[in-house]
Design an enzyme around this catalytic site. Sequence first.
Site, PDB file in Angstrom:
ATOM      1  N   GLU A 284       0.822  -1.221   0.000  1.00 52.27           N
ATOM      2  CA  GLU A 284       0.000   0.000   0.000  1.00 52.27           C
ATOM      3  C   GLU A 284       0.852   1.266   0.000  1.00 52.27           C
ATOM      4  OE1 GLU A 284       0.329  -2.372   2.329  1.00 52.27           O
ATOM      5  OE2 GLU A 284      -0.833  -1.889   4.126  1.00 52.27           O
TER       6      GLU A 284
ATOM      7  N   CYS B  20      -0.571  -1.876   8.419  1.00 47.93           N
ATOM      8  CA  CYS B  20       0.198  -1.804   9.661  1.00 47.93           C
ATOM      9  C   CYS B  20       0.253  -0.350  10.130  1.00 47.93           C
ATOM     10  CB  CYS B  20       1.602  -2.340   9.432  1.00 47.93           C
ATOM     11  SG  CYS B  20       2.593  -1.260   8.375  1.00 47.93           S
TER      12      CYS B  20
ATOM     13  N   CYS C  26       1.906   2.057   7.524  1.00 44.97           N
ATOM     14  CA  CYS C  26       1.054   2.355   6.366  1.00 44.97           C
ATOM     15  C   CYS C  26      -0.175   3.160   6.782  1.00 44.97           C
ATOM     16  CB  CYS C  26       0.643   1.074   5.671  1.00 44.97           C
ATOM     17  SG  CYS C  26       2.051   0.223   4.926  1.00 44.97           S
TER      18      CYS C  26
HETATM   19 ZN    ZN Z   1       2.413  -1.725   6.091  1.00 44.41          ZN
END
Ligand code: ZN
Length: 451
Positions: A355, A383, A386
Amino acid sequence: MIRIIGLTGLAMLAFAANSVLARQALGAAQLDAAGFTAIRLLAGAVTLGLLVGLSRAASWRQIASLGSAQQAAALFGYALAFSLAYVLLGAGMGALVLFVSVQFGMIARGLIAGDRPGALEWLGLVVALGAFVYLISPGLSAPDPLGTLLMVVSGLCWAAYSLLGRGSTRPLTDAAGSFVRCVPFALILLIFGLVWQLPSPLGVALAIASGAITSGLGYAIWYAVLPQLTRTRAAVVQLSVPVIAAAIAVPVLGEAVTPRLLIASIIILGGIAIAIQGPGAAVSCDRLARFAIEQYHHAMPHPPMTPMNRALALAEEAAANGEAPVGAVVMEGETVLAAERNRMKALNDPTAHAELLAMRAALAKRGTGRLDGCDLYVTLEPCAMCAGAIAHSRVRRVYFAAEDTKAGAVENGVRLFEQPSCHHAPEIIGGIGAARSEAMLKAFFQDLRRG
Ligand code: ZN
């Protein structure tokens, strides 16, 4: 905002009115339970069939073959037990027992499937269950035991109906299909009902209203408004249904609110509220909300499955190249701005998450520092890194497939977008295409362990 609150309120009112209509018809013996169930199912089949057919979500010929036989059986069981219970139970009491049974059915299924609620969630559940046992335990103001049992069966059938539909690719049309599949059984029931007791015109009108308006149109409104709500908000808002039902039943049906019902309601609803707000939030109506959100998105003219399928294909490509299988696509309206996959190994860069790479490419293509109005599709819950990048780039909406209970930071872990320090929170829609992503991740990590 006012539109969202209005529509949400309307949907909750419809669900509560279902109980009041059934009790008004059945408690006063305007018709028998078989007749009420039959007419409700027939009216629901006509309404949902028309909605699906006119919106061209499916062709007229297809409708009867949509959904599954199991789902239709669960729907039939729910509707019949619901009517039988309301011969014996008040509307307020019935709505509460139904709501609790649906929740506990969902939670039980979640526990069997491996959900592990946190300490606070357990506390909420135990308190709610304790208060429920107090509510139905024998005594002066105890509800009718057979009626209670029938309503528990009805709630469990509804939980089964919802869970059976979770993996479906076209659940909204499946709902119409399930109602239509019930039609032959409803007709048999109708004949039995007519032999037993000729319904009064008021009884017929109440049953039609229950099927067409509070069931059929009620679901349609709820699915339309759900994508605007966060999952927790959608779950919490459903706690109001038994309260609204009791609030209508007191003046309309002249039902009394016993101290036992009042005290138990407050504790049960409080306990469930704690359980679904808890840090793990892996329980209960959360699942129902997610299922309904999926239903809505599958019924859209341009379902998000198309970009998500592209992201899933990229995840597959990542796995073939020895990278953890995650893919991401950034869309601006109908245009694909960027499509990327994990490249941590290839680039020797631990930040080369799918991403993040996709967002960088999209920003470069746009030539701006922002992605406002753009949607991100990613096959795994983002996560913390991100999620931070998503907030900074002002992405409008994030669709993700599988949850990541270990490293996820959206609905797990730090829940970044819910922190007061987060200056931009995108709309989050999880669970789209989850099964395929989960299977890919599982296979990849199994292979990794085998070496
Ligand atoms: Zn990530």
